[in-house]
Write a protein that holds these residues in place. Structure first.
Motif, PDB file in Angstrom:
ATOM      1  N   THR A  15       0.665  -1.114   0.042  1.00  0.00           N
ATOM      2  CA  THR A  15       0.008   0.059  -0.034  1.00  0.00           C
ATOM      3  C   THR A  15       0.539   1.375  -0.173  1.00  0.00           C
ATOM      4  N   ARG A  16       2.070   1.130   0.454  1.00  0.00           N
ATOM      5  CA  ARG A  16       2.665   2.350   0.512  1.00  0.00           C
ATOM      6  C   ARG A  16       3.465   2.861  -0.790  1.00  0.00           C
ATOM      7  N   LEU A  17       3.520   1.729  -1.705  1.00  0.00           N
ATOM      8  CA  LEU A  17       4.118   2.174  -2.894  1.00  0.00           C
ATOM      9  C   LEU A  17       2.908   2.250  -4.081  1.00  0.00           C
ATOM     10  N   GLY A 103      -1.372 -10.340   8.048  1.00  0.00           N
ATOM     11  CA  GLY A 103      -0.268 -10.053   8.823  1.00  0.00           C
ATOM     12  C   GLY A 103       0.901 -11.214   8.530  1.00  0.00           C
ATOM     13  N   LEU A 104       1.815 -10.579   9.112  1.00  0.00           N
ATOM     14  CA  LEU A 104       3.247 -11.454   8.810  1.00  0.00           C
ATOM     15  C   LEU A 104       3.228 -12.963   9.657  1.00  0.00           C
ATOM     16  N   GLY A 105       2.565 -12.713  10.857  1.00  0.00           N
ATOM     17  CA  GLY A 105       2.391 -14.158  11.480  1.00  0.00           C
ATOM     18  C   GLY A 105       1.491 -15.138  10.658  1.00  0.00           C
ATOM     19  N   ALA A 123      12.739 -15.215   5.367  1.00  0.00           N
ATOM     20  CA  ALA A 123      13.354 -14.028   4.621  1.00  0.00           C
ATOM     21  C   ALA A 123      12.460 -13.421   4.049  1.00  0.00           C
ATOM     22  N   LEU A 124      12.044 -12.250   4.516  1.00  0.00           N
ATOM     23  CA  LEU A 124      10.944 -11.414   3.968  1.00  0.00           C
ATOM     24  C   LEU A 124      11.234 -10.834   2.243  1.00  0.00           C
ATOM     25  N   GLY A 125      10.224 -11.018   1.596  1.00  0.00           N
ATOM     26  CA  GLY A 125      10.613 -10.870   0.267  1.00  0.00           C
ATOM     27  C   GLY A 125      10.906  -9.618  -0.236  1.00  0.00           C
ATOM     28  N   ARG A 166       8.907   1.539  13.930  1.00  0.00           N
ATOM     29  CA  ARG A 166       8.674   1.015  12.701  1.00  0.00           C
ATOM     30  C   ARG A 166       9.246  -0.353  12.483  1.00  0.00           C
ATOM     31  N   TYR A 167       9.839  -0.914  13.687  1.00  0.00           N
ATOM     32  CA  TYR A 167      10.379  -2.303  13.682  1.00  0.00           C
ATOM     33  C   TYR A 167      10.099  -2.864  14.799  1.00  0.00           C
ATOM     34  N   GLY A 168      10.162  -4.432  14.579  1.00  0.00           N
ATOM     35  CA  GLY A 168      10.084  -5.207  16.271  1.00  0.00           C
ATOM     36  C   GLY A 168      11.474  -4.800  16.883  1.00  0.00           C
ATOM     37  N   ILE A 169      11.435  -4.794  17.975  1.00  0.00           N
ATOM     38  CA  ILE A 169      12.859  -4.287  18.635  1.00  0.00           C
ATOM     39  C   ILE A 169      13.052  -5.190  20.025  1.00  0.00           C
ATOM     40  N   GLU A 188       6.780  -5.464  19.087  1.00  0.00           N
ATOM     41  CA  GLU A 188       6.540  -4.965  17.727  1.00  0.00           C
ATOM     42  C   GLU A 188       6.387  -3.326  17.803  1.00  0.00           C
ATOM     43  N   LYS A 189       7.123  -2.780  17.139  1.00  0.00           N
ATOM     44  CA  LYS A 189       6.833  -1.084  16.732  1.00  0.00           C
ATOM     45  C   LYS A 189       6.739  -0.367  18.166  1.00  0.00           C
ATOM     46  N   PRO A 190       7.659  -0.444  18.991  1.00  0.00           N
ATOM     47  CA  PRO A 190       7.317   0.101  20.321  1.00  0.00           C
ATOM     48  C   PRO A 190       7.279   1.677  20.414  1.00  0.00           C
ATOM     49  N   ALA A 200      16.725  -3.613  15.996  1.00  0.00           N
ATOM     50  CA  ALA A 200      15.587  -3.711  15.274  1.00  0.00           C
ATOM     51  C   ALA A 200      15.707  -5.052  14.460  1.00  0.00           C
ATOM     52  N   VAL A 201      14.494  -5.913  14.339  1.00  0.00           N
ATOM     53  CA  VAL A 201      14.398  -6.977  13.605  1.00  0.00           C
ATOM     54  C   VAL A 201      14.964  -6.656  12.109  1.00  0.00           C
ATOM     55  N   ALA A 202      15.907  -7.369  11.468  1.00  0.00           N
ATOM     56  CA  ALA A 202      16.217  -7.289  10.277  1.00  0.00           C
ATOM     57  C   ALA A 202      15.750  -7.819   8.979  1.00  0.00           C
ATOM     58  N   ALA A 203      14.556  -8.667   9.124  1.00  0.00           N
ATOM     59  CA  ALA A 203      13.871  -9.308   7.803  1.00  0.00           C
ATOM     60  C   ALA A 203      14.349 -10.707   7.872  1.00  0.00           C
ATOM     61  N   ARG A 204      15.212 -11.197   8.656  1.00  0.00           N
ATOM     62  CA  ARG A 204      15.687 -12.719   8.399  1.00  0.00           C
ATOM     63  C   ARG A 204      15.409 -13.321   9.874  1.00  0.00           C
ATOM     64  N   MET A 226      -1.911 -10.059  12.468  1.00  0.00           N
ATOM     65  CA  MET A 226      -1.344 -11.120  13.195  1.00  0.00           C
ATOM     66  C   MET A 226       0.394 -10.901  13.206  1.00  0.00           C
ATOM     67  N   GLN A 227       0.610 -10.685  14.472  1.00  0.00           N
ATOM     68  CA  GLN A 227       2.069 -10.278  14.374  1.00  0.00           C
ATOM     69  C   GLN A 227       3.099 -11.365  14.681  1.00  0.00           C
ATOM     70  N   LEU A 228       3.853 -11.714  13.547  1.00  0.00           N
ATOM     71  CA  LEU A 228       4.927 -12.691  13.958  1.00  0.00           C
ATOM     72  C   LEU A 228       5.812 -12.346  15.341  1.00  0.00           C
ATOM     73  N   THR A 229       6.093 -10.988  15.329  1.00  0.00           N
ATOM     74  CA  THR A 229       6.711 -10.755  16.726  1.00  0.00           C
ATOM     75  C   THR A 229       6.030 -11.196  18.145  1.00  0.00           C
ATOM     76  N   ASP A 230       4.633 -10.995  18.000  1.00  0.00           N
ATOM     77  CA  ASP A 230       3.886 -11.542  19.094  1.00  0.00           C
ATOM     78  C   ASP A 230       4.077 -13.030  19.459  1.00  0.00           C
ATOM     79  N   ARG A 252      24.383  -4.010   5.245  1.00  0.00           N
ATOM     80  CA  ARG A 252      23.047  -3.219   5.130  1.00  0.00           C
ATOM     81  C   ARG A 252      21.885  -3.937   4.770  1.00  0.00           C
ATOM     82  N   ARG A 253      20.825  -3.303   5.448  1.00  0.00           N
ATOM     83  CA  ARG A 253      19.407  -4.005   4.966  1.00  0.00           C
ATOM     84  C   ARG A 253      18.759  -3.061   3.882  1.00  0.00           C
ATOM     85  N   LEU A 254      18.373  -3.545   2.927  1.00  0.00           N
ATOM     86  CA  LEU A 254      17.708  -2.673   2.007  1.00  0.00           C
ATOM     87  C   LEU A 254      16.332  -2.850   1.609  1.00  0.00           C
TER      88      LEU A 254
END
Ligand code: G1P
Length: 305
Positions: A15-17, A103-105, A123-125, A166-169, A188-190, A200-204, A226-230, A252-254
């Protein structure tokens, strides 16, 4: 233990794109000269993965077409500039549709049957991790996960205080050696006021199959998703062993999830590209000089009018 399976969530609507993502997946946006999700697949294959389940959804068919060895132009069609993306006798792709993105979960839960009783990578796509070693961070995480007999491992990166919204911490615990530390909690996103650190959680991730029971019991979390972080948080609270593996200074995470992140990621991959980087760096320097002061020549006009 060997880790040979990866689940790649790619079902999000992007949605953000919008409107770029109206009819095409954000995971197909190029970083350098290849789609982001191809880079993700190359990363997990370089870390020893042979079976990749991609979780897709609405308007994501281009992802399947991309990894289909029978699809697309032949080497002769493009002047010998292409070869098969993977050794398809060694790497297999599978697909599952998430249905409604919840959600990711929920996306990871779609991988339950594929994973069976094995530990697996997530691995987030829509993110690449780059660095001097191909798949360096993922390989470090796999080694630490096996050595420390962990149930959960996560790659983390340091972020600004403001970015913690913006991240899981994660809350870091004891140093575990093997380039890893224990993870005592995750939120998640505290945001800065509640963040237990700036890691921060970096997608892997790597999970034991125990995660699925926790995912099945999830209730909606941040953003009503549904949050994977939870699920991870509950697993850690129940005593499952969890590790965090930080990115090193050269890694770097891109992220292609929004226009600013995508633009930065695209700049970096093109400006450092083996074939195109040098010419583009020179162009970018001239363009910046022109934008700062329009009396400097515009690099898109002929130099000898
Ligand atoms: C997801 C996760 C978050 C993680 C981020 C980057 O968030 O929920 O914990 O830090 O990916 O890996 P999203 O970017 O989908 O909102």
């Amino acid at each position: 233990m060997q880790i040979t399976k990866a689940v790649v969530p790619a079902g999000g609507r992007g949605t953000r794109l919008y409107p770029v993502t109206k009819s095409q997946p954000k995971e197909m946006l190029p970083l350098g000269t290849k789609p982001t999700i191809q880079g993700v697949a190359e990363e997990v294959v370089a870390a020893g993965i042979s079976d990749i389940l991609i979780i897709t959804g609405d308007a994501k068919r281009a992802v399947e077409d991309h990894f289909d060895p029978g699809n697309g132009l032949s080497a002769e069609d493009v002047g010998g500039r292409t070869r098969p993306l993977f050794d398809y006798s060694r790497v297999k792709f599978y697909y599952s549709r998430q249905g409604k993105p919840r959600g990711l979960g929920d996306a990871v839960l779609c991988g339950e049957r594929f994973v069976g009783e094995e530990h697996f990578i997530v691995a987030l796509g829509d993110c690449l991790i780059t660095g001097p070693e191909p798949a360096g961070p993922l390989r470090r995480m796999v080694a630490a996960h096996i050595e420390c007999e962990a149930d959960i491992s996560i790659i983390v990166q340091q972020v600004d205080a403001e970015a913690t919204k913006r991240y899981g911490i994660v809350r870091p615990g004891a140093d575990m050696g093997a380039h890893a530390f224990a993870m005592e909690d995750i939120i998640e996103k505290p945001g800065p006021a509640r963040a237990p650190s700036r890691y921060a959680v970096a997608a892997r991730y790597i999970f034991s199959p125990a995660i699925f029971q926790y995912l099945a019991e999830l209730t909606p979390g941040v953003g009503s998703e549904m949050q994977l972080t939870d699920a991870i948080r509950q697993m850690v609270a129940d005593g499952h062993r969890a590790l965090a593996v930080p990115l090193e200074a050269s890694e770097r995470r891109l992220d292609v999830g929004n226009f600013t992140g995508y633009s930065k990621a695209f700049f970096r991959t093109m400006l450092t590209h083996e074939e195109y980087g040098e010419g583009l760096r020179s162009y970018a320097a001239k363009l910046l000089a022109h934008l700062r002061d329009p009396t400097n020549p515009d690099p898109d006009l002929p130099a000898d009018p």
